[in-house]
Design a protein around this motif. Structure first.
Motif, PDB file in Angstrom:
ATOM      1  N   ASP A 145       0.819  -1.212   0.000  1.00 54.82           N
ATOM      2  CA  ASP A 145       0.000   0.000   0.000  1.00 54.82           C
ATOM      3  C   ASP A 145       0.856   1.267   0.000  1.00 54.82           C
ATOM      4  O   ASP A 145       0.596   2.220   0.746  1.00 54.82           O
ATOM      5  CB  ASP A 145      -0.929   0.000   1.225  1.00 54.82           C
ATOM      6  N   LEU A 146       1.885   1.261  -0.864  1.00 61.50           N
ATOM      7  CA  LEU A 146       2.770   2.414  -0.998  1.00 61.50           C
ATOM      8  C   LEU A 146       2.406   3.199  -2.256  1.00 61.50           C
ATOM      9  O   LEU A 146       1.818   2.660  -3.194  1.00 61.50           O
ATOM     10  CB  LEU A 146       4.235   1.959  -1.067  1.00 61.50           C
ATOM     11  N   GLN A 147       2.786   4.457  -2.289  1.00 62.43           N
ATOM     12  CA  GLN A 147       2.506   5.313  -3.443  1.00 62.43           C
ATOM     13  C   GLN A 147       3.268   4.827  -4.676  1.00 62.43           C
ATOM     14  O   GLN A 147       4.483   4.618  -4.622  1.00 62.43           O
ATOM     15  CB  GLN A 147       2.910   6.762  -3.129  1.00 62.43           C
ATOM     16  N   MET A 148       2.558   4.656  -5.781  1.00 66.78           N
ATOM     17  CA  MET A 148       3.197   4.221  -7.025  1.00 66.78           C
ATOM     18  C   MET A 148       3.767   5.429  -7.752  1.00 66.78           C
ATOM     19  O   MET A 148       3.104   6.461  -7.861  1.00 66.78           O
ATOM     20  CB  MET A 148       2.190   3.506  -7.928  1.00 66.78           C
ATOM     21  N   ASP A 149       4.975   5.280  -8.269  1.00 64.03           N
ATOM     22  CA  ASP A 149       5.599   6.345  -9.033  1.00 64.03           C
ATOM     23  C   ASP A 149       4.808   6.571 -10.323  1.00 64.03           C
ATOM     24  O   ASP A 149       4.512   5.622 -11.057  1.00 64.03           O
ATOM     25  CB  ASP A 149       7.045   5.967  -9.364  1.00 64.03           C
ATOM     26  N   SER A 150       4.469   7.828 -10.604  1.00 58.81           N
ATOM     27  CA  SER A 150       3.639   8.131 -11.766  1.00 58.81           C
ATOM     28  C   SER A 150       4.310   7.741 -13.082  1.00 58.81           C
ATOM     29  O   SER A 150       3.645   7.310 -14.029  1.00 58.81           O
ATOM     30  CB  SER A 150       3.265   9.615 -11.778  1.00 58.81           C
ATOM     31  N   TYR A 151       5.633   7.889 -13.149  1.00 65.68           N
ATOM     32  CA  TYR A 151       6.343   7.514 -14.377  1.00 65.68           C
ATOM     33  C   TYR A 151       6.271   5.997 -14.590  1.00 65.68           C
ATOM     34  O   TYR A 151       6.042   5.532 -15.713  1.00 65.68           O
ATOM     35  CB  TYR A 151       7.802   7.960 -14.293  1.00 65.68           C
TER      36      TYR A 151
END
Length: 237
Positions: A145-151
């Motif tokens: 449940d970590l933030q996914m890198d947009s790139y």
């Protein structure tokens, strides 16, 4: 709308460049002295994965025996290897940097499946390694449940879209991963993040039903023939 074929598009660009460039290109210190049709025939060799040599000669307006003689010449073989390497790099950059519709991915993958096998493999392998790397990173982020890198999300969307379409035309052992973990990741996490209203899987299924391979090959063949019918005998410099 006309189908999108990346190799045919690249071939058209290379032919225009060859016809109009003021200084002939050099390969390994050798100046290319080929006439336009011979250079065009070099580029058409990439289609030997799905189109036989006789058909290629016919599309190029050549006699098969002439094409067979050309294929034994060192300059022809050198230019053939060079062109495949250049296209492989161009194709990988395009897939990584540009977005296409579901229909276009289907058309791109269909043409890709026609290419000569070593070209397909040398192009597919680094792209799939990139998909695995990005995919595993996103799966890990999702698990904890970590933030996914947009790139990473955008790159995964592009690569997954291409490989999902490619599995239909050129199945591989990676299909279980693509249609398993990566399918779930795409549907549940990636597509919602990029703001897609509909999921690309259903779109590709629609395109598969509506645009058969034979129809795409017919369009591709017509374009190639039209190009070669317009080639001059000599360079325009």
């Amino acid at each position: 709308m006309e189908p999108l074929f990346l190799y045919e598009q690249w071939l058209q660009g290379k032919m225009l460049e060859y016809l109009t460039i003021s200084c002939p290109p050099r390969l390994k210190g050798r100046i290319l002295t080929m006439k336009p049709k011979e250079y065009g025939a070099v580029l058409l060799q990439a289609y030997l994965g799905g189109i036989n040599l006789g058909r290629i000669a016919e599309l190029a307006g050549l006699i098969l025996e002439q094409l067979e003689r050309w294929r034994k010449q060192p300059e022809f073989l050198l230019a053939m290897d060079w062109s495949k390497n250049r296209f492989s790099l161009s194709f990988r950059e395009t897939i990584l940097l540009k977005d296409f519709t579901a229909s276009e991915y289907h058309e791109i993958a269909a043409e890709f499946s026609l290419l000569e096998e070593s070209l397909r493999v040398s192009t597919r392998v680094p792209l799939y390694h990139r998909l695995k790397s990005v995919g595993q990173r996103l799966l890990s982020k999702r698990k904890y449940d970590l933030q996914m890198d947009s790139y990473d999300v955008v790159v995964f969307k592009r690569l997954f879209s291409f490989f999902l379409a490619l599995e239909f035309h050129w199945p591989s052992p990676a299909s279980r991963k693509i249609e398993g973990d990566y399918m779930v990741l795409a549907k549940d996490a990636v597509w919602p993040k990029v703001g897609e209203i509909s999921w690309i899987g259903s779109e590709i299924e629609h395109v598969r039903r509506s645009e058969p391979m034979a129809q795409l090959v017919e369009v591709l063949s017509r374009r190639i023939k039209d190009l070669f019918d317009c080639l001059p005998e000599e360079h325009v410099r």
